[in-house]
Scaffold this motif. Structure first.
Motif, PDB file in Angstrom:
ATOM      1  N   LEU A  67      -0.178   9.353   8.277  1.00 19.56           N
ATOM      2  CA  LEU A  67       1.130   9.057   8.847  1.00 19.56           C
ATOM      3  C   LEU A  67       1.281   9.821  10.158  1.00 19.56           C
ATOM      4  CD1 LEU A  67       3.320   7.296   7.517  1.00 19.56           C
ATOM      5  CD2 LEU A  67       4.450   9.383   6.803  1.00 19.56           C
ATOM      6  N   ALA A  68       1.598   9.112  11.237  1.00 23.18           N
ATOM      7  CA  ALA A  68       1.885   9.742  12.526  1.00 23.18           C
ATOM      8  C   ALA A  68       3.384  10.004  12.586  1.00 23.18           C
ATOM      9  CB  ALA A  68       1.459   8.834  13.669  1.00 23.18           C
ATOM     10  N   VAL A  69       3.745  11.283  12.649  1.00 24.12           N
ATOM     11  CA  VAL A  69       5.151  11.695  12.637  1.00 24.12           C
ATOM     12  C   VAL A  69       5.463  12.344  13.977  1.00 24.12           C
ATOM     13  CG1 VAL A  69       6.880  13.106  11.486  1.00 24.12           C
ATOM     14  CG2 VAL A  69       5.045  12.048  10.149  1.00 24.12           C
ATOM     15  N   ASP A  70       6.420  11.765  14.720  1.00 28.48           N
ATOM     16  CA  ASP A  70       6.798  12.310  16.018  1.00 28.48           C
ATOM     17  C   ASP A  70       7.399  13.700  15.869  1.00 28.48           C
ATOM     18  OD1 ASP A  70       5.997  10.102  17.475  1.00 28.48           O
ATOM     19  OD2 ASP A  70       7.981   9.162  17.429  1.00 28.48           O
ATOM     20  N   ARG A  71       7.075  14.557  16.824  1.00 27.28           N
ATOM     21  CA  ARG A  71       7.698  15.876  16.872  1.00 27.28           C
ATOM     22  C   ARG A  71       9.082  15.730  17.504  1.00 27.28           C
ATOM     23  NH1 ARG A  71       2.595  19.729  18.609  1.00 27.28           N
ATOM     24  NH2 ARG A  71       1.512  19.504  16.622  1.00 27.28           N
ATOM     25  N   PRO A  72      10.010  16.631  17.180  1.00 25.20           N
ATOM     26  CA  PRO A  72      11.393  16.467  17.652  1.00 25.20           C
ATOM     27  C   PRO A  72      11.616  16.872  19.099  1.00 25.20           C
ATOM     28  CG  PRO A  72      11.215  18.405  16.262  1.00 25.20           C
ATOM     29  CD  PRO A  72       9.869  17.731  16.232  1.00 25.20           C
ATOM     30  N   PHE A  73      10.563  17.162  19.846  1.00 26.96           N
ATOM     31  CA  PHE A  73      10.720  17.568  21.234  1.00 26.96           C
ATOM     32  C   PHE A  73       9.654  16.876  22.070  1.00 26.96           C
ATOM     33  CE2 PHE A  73       8.098  20.568  18.918  1.00 26.96           C
ATOM     34  CZ  PHE A  73       6.931  20.575  19.671  1.00 26.96           C
ATOM     35  N   THR A  74       9.813  16.931  23.390  1.00 24.04           N
ATOM     36  CA  THR A  74       8.818  16.342  24.285  1.00 24.04           C
ATOM     37  C   THR A  74       8.025  17.452  24.957  1.00 24.04           C
ATOM     38  OG1 THR A  74      10.439  16.252  26.060  1.00 24.04           O
ATOM     39  CG2 THR A  74      10.185  14.272  24.733  1.00 24.04           C
ATOM     40  N   ILE A 120       8.873  10.672   7.750  1.00 25.62           N
ATOM     41  CA  ILE A 120       9.025   9.297   8.226  1.00 25.62           C
ATOM     42  C   ILE A 120       8.127   9.157   9.437  1.00 25.62           C
ATOM     43  CG2 ILE A 120      10.570   7.575   9.224  1.00 25.62           C
ATOM     44  CD1 ILE A 120      12.838   8.818   7.616  1.00 25.62           C
ATOM     45  N   GLY A 121       7.264   8.164   9.386  1.00 23.73           N
ATOM     46  CA  GLY A 121       6.336   7.944  10.485  1.00 23.73           C
ATOM     47  C   GLY A 121       5.664   6.592  10.362  1.00 23.73           C
ATOM     48  N   ARG A 122       4.660   6.387  11.205  1.00 22.61           N
ATOM     49  CA  ARG A 122       3.924   5.115  11.222  1.00 22.61           C
ATOM     50  C   ARG A 122       2.489   5.334  10.777  1.00 22.61           C
ATOM     51  NH1 ARG A 122       6.834   1.078  13.240  1.00 22.61           N
ATOM     52  NH2 ARG A 122       8.621   1.608  14.538  1.00 22.61           N
ATOM     53  N   ASN A 126       6.743   9.043  -3.981  1.00 22.84           N
ATOM     54  CA  ASN A 126       7.706   8.009  -3.605  1.00 22.84           C
ATOM     55  C   ASN A 126       7.390   7.561  -2.187  1.00 22.84           C
ATOM     56  OD1 ASN A 126       9.877   6.310  -3.391  1.00 22.84           O
ATOM     57  ND2 ASN A 126      11.432   7.895  -3.595  1.00 22.84           N
ATOM     58  N   VAL A 127       7.233   6.268  -1.985  1.00 18.53           N
ATOM     59  CA  VAL A 127       6.964   5.703  -0.664  1.00 18.53           C
ATOM     60  C   VAL A 127       7.959   4.582  -0.434  1.00 18.53           C
ATOM     61  CG1 VAL A 127       5.286   4.478   0.758  1.00 18.53           C
ATOM     62  CG2 VAL A 127       4.514   6.316  -0.741  1.00 18.53           C
ATOM     63  N   ARG A 128       8.633   4.619   0.691  1.00 13.45           N
ATOM     64  CA  ARG A 128       9.593   3.566   1.056  1.00 13.45           C
ATOM     65  C   ARG A 128       9.065   2.815   2.261  1.00 13.45           C
ATOM     66  NH1 ARG A 128      14.843   3.795  -1.576  1.00 13.45           N
ATOM     67  NH2 ARG A 128      14.519   5.398  -3.150  1.00 13.45           N
ATOM     68  N   PHE A 129       9.085   1.503   2.189  1.00 19.29           N
ATOM     69  CA  PHE A 129       8.668   0.665   3.298  1.00 19.29           C
ATOM     70  C   PHE A 129       9.914   0.383   4.136  1.00 19.29           C
ATOM     71  CE2 PHE A 129       5.193   0.866   0.819  1.00 19.29           C
ATOM     72  CZ  PHE A 129       5.075  -0.023  -0.239  1.00 19.29           C
ATOM     73  N   LEU A 184       1.307  -1.931   2.698  1.00 19.55           N
ATOM     74  CA  LEU A 184       1.354  -1.157   3.935  1.00 19.55           C
ATOM     75  C   LEU A 184       0.234  -1.575   4.871  1.00 19.55           C
ATOM     76  CD1 LEU A 184       2.150   2.473   2.745  1.00 19.55           C
ATOM     77  CD2 LEU A 184       3.660   0.868   3.916  1.00 19.55           C
ATOM     78  N   ARG A 185       0.509  -1.561   6.161  1.00 14.35           N
ATOM     79  CA  ARG A 185      -0.475  -1.892   7.183  1.00 14.35           C
ATOM     80  C   ARG A 185      -0.306  -0.937   8.357  1.00 14.35           C
ATOM     81  NH1 ARG A 185      -2.683  -3.563   3.706  1.00 14.35           N
ATOM     82  NH2 ARG A 185      -2.967  -5.672   2.997  1.00 14.35           N
ATOM     83  N   LYS A 186      -1.323  -0.868   9.163  1.00 12.33           N
ATOM     84  CA  LYS A 186      -1.305  -0.027  10.361  1.00 12.33           C
ATOM     85  C   LYS A 186      -0.051  -0.315  11.190  1.00 12.33           C
ATOM     86  CE  LYS A 186      -3.820   0.890  14.601  1.00 12.33           C
ATOM     87  NZ  LYS A 186      -5.037   0.610  15.373  1.00 12.33           N
ATOM     88  N   GLY A 187       0.629   0.753  11.621  1.00 11.87           N
ATOM     89  CA  GLY A 187       1.814   0.624  12.467  1.00 11.87           C
ATOM     90  C   GLY A 187       3.123   0.509  11.724  1.00 11.87           C
ATOM     91  N   ARG A 188       3.107   0.294  10.410  1.00  2.35           N
ATOM     92  CA  ARG A 188       4.346   0.144   9.650  1.00  2.35           C
ATOM     93  C   ARG A 188       5.112   1.454   9.566  1.00  2.35           C
ATOM     94  NH1 ARG A 188       4.654  -3.737   5.214  1.00  2.35           N
ATOM     95  NH2 ARG A 188       6.803  -3.250   4.841  1.00  2.35           N
ATOM     96  N   LEU A 189       6.411   1.396   9.806  1.00  2.00           N
ATOM     97  CA  LEU A 189       7.285   2.553   9.652  1.00  2.00           C
ATOM     98  C   LEU A 189       7.503   2.793   8.161  1.00  2.00           C
ATOM     99  CD1 LEU A 189       8.953   4.634  11.230  1.00  2.00           C
ATOM    100  CD2 LEU A 189      10.902   3.083  10.996  1.00  2.00           C
ATOM    101  N   THR A 190       7.224   4.018   7.709  1.00  2.00           N
ATOM    102  CA  THR A 190       7.199   4.315   6.280  1.00  2.00           C
ATOM    103  C   THR A 190       7.787   5.698   6.020  1.00  2.00           C
ATOM    104  OG1 THR A 190       5.160   3.029   6.105  1.00  2.00           O
ATOM    105  CG2 THR A 190       5.663   4.493   4.282  1.00  2.00           C
ATOM    106  N   ALA A 191       8.507   5.832   4.922  1.00  2.00           N
ATOM    107  CA  ALA A 191       9.004   7.125   4.472  1.00  2.00           C
ATOM    108  C   ALA A 191       8.189   7.553   3.257  1.00  2.00           C
ATOM    109  CB  ALA A 191      10.480   7.041   4.103  1.00  2.00           C
ATOM    110  N   VAL A 192       7.805   8.821   3.240  1.00  2.00           N
ATOM    111  CA  VAL A 192       7.000   9.371   2.155  1.00  2.00           C
ATOM    112  C   VAL A 192       7.706  10.610   1.621  1.00  2.00           C
ATOM    113  CG1 VAL A 192       4.817  10.524   1.618  1.00  2.00           C
ATOM    114  CG2 VAL A 192       4.815   8.499   3.076  1.00  2.00           C
ATOM    115  N   GLU A 193       7.793  10.709   0.305  1.00  2.00           N
ATOM    116  CA  GLU A 193       8.338  11.892  -0.348  1.00  2.00           C
ATOM    117  C   GLU A 193       7.300  12.399  -1.330  1.00  2.00           C
ATOM    118  OE1 GLU A 193      12.159  13.237  -3.051  1.00  2.00           O
ATOM    119  OE2 GLU A 193      11.982  11.170  -2.378  1.00  2.00           O
ATOM    120  N   GLY A 194       7.052  13.693  -1.293  1.00  2.00           N
ATOM    121  CA  GLY A 194       6.055  14.252  -2.200  1.00  2.00           C
ATOM    122  C   GLY A 194       5.942  15.746  -2.057  1.00  2.00           C
TER     123      GLY A 194
END
Length: 159
Positions: free
Chosen positions: A31-38, A8-10, A99-102, A65-75
Motif C-alpha cells: 500500500l502506498a500511503v501519502d505522507r501528510p507533508f510535501t 488508507i492508500g493505493r 479488515n480491508v475496505r475497498f 483488489l487491483r493496482k491503483g485501487r484506493l483501499t483502507a486497511v486495519e490490522g
C-alpha cells in the motif's frame, strides 16, 4: 498494550495470492500511503507498506483488489526475521490486516482489468476475523433519478 494500525492508500500492484502447504490462503500486497507533508520541492512523498491478509479475507482481496485501487486497511504491525541464503539476518515489518475496505469501485478509476467485476459489500461481522462479505447481484442503482420526487415519510427517517 495496543498494536493497532489503520492505513488508507493505493495498491502498488495486484495482490499476490498463495496457499500454505496446509491449504490456508495468504495474500500479500503493498500500500502506498501519502505522507501528510510535501518535500522541499513541493513533491508529495509516500511510504510503501507491505500488507498480509489470511484465509477468506485473502481470497476476497485477491479477487477484487487491483493496482491503483484506493483501499483502507486495519490490522496490526508485525516484525519477523529470518536468515537469508548469505547467512545474514533479515528483518521484515508488515501489517497483518484483519479488515480491508475497498474505497473505490472499479468504475471510479484506480486501475483494473477490462472485465467488469461484481463488487463485494461489507456486512459487518463480529469479532476478529469475522468479516463477512456478500455479493451485490443487482447492477441497478436504486437511487437513480427518474425525474420523480422521492416519497419518504418522516417515520422512515432515522433522525
Amino acid at each position: 498494550m495496543l498494536n493497532r494500525v489503520i492505513l488508507i492508500g493505493r495498491l502498488t500492484r495486484d495482490p499476490e495470492l498463495r496457499y500454505t502447504p496446509s491449504g490456508v490462503a495468504v495474500t500479500q500486497f503493498t500500500l502506498a500511503v501519502d505522507r501528510p507533508f510535501t518535500a522541499q520541492g513541493g513533491e508529495r512523498e509516500a511510504d510503501f507498506i507491505p500488507v498480509v491478509t489470511w484465509r477468506q479475507l485473502a481470497e476476497t482481496c485477491a479477487n477484487y483488489l487491483r493496482k491503483g485501487r484506493l483501499t483502507a486497511v486495519e490490522g496490526r504491525i508485525q516484525v519477523r526475521n529470518y536468515e537469508n541464503n548469505e547467512g545474514k539476518r533479515v528483518y521484515v515489518t508488515e501489517v497483518i490486516a484483519d479488515n480491508v475496505r475497498f474505497l473505490e469501485s472499479n468504475r471510479e478509476g484506480g486501475g483494473g482489468g477490462s472485465t467488469p467485476r461484481e463488487e463485494p459489500s461489507y456486512n459487518g461481522g463480529g469479532g476478529r476475523g469475522g468479516n463477512s462479505y456478500s455479493r451485490n447481484n443487482s447492477n441497478q442503482d436504486p437511487f437513480s433519478d427518474d425525474g420523480k420526487p422521492i416519497d419518504i415519510s418522516d417515520d422512515d427517517l432515522p433522525f
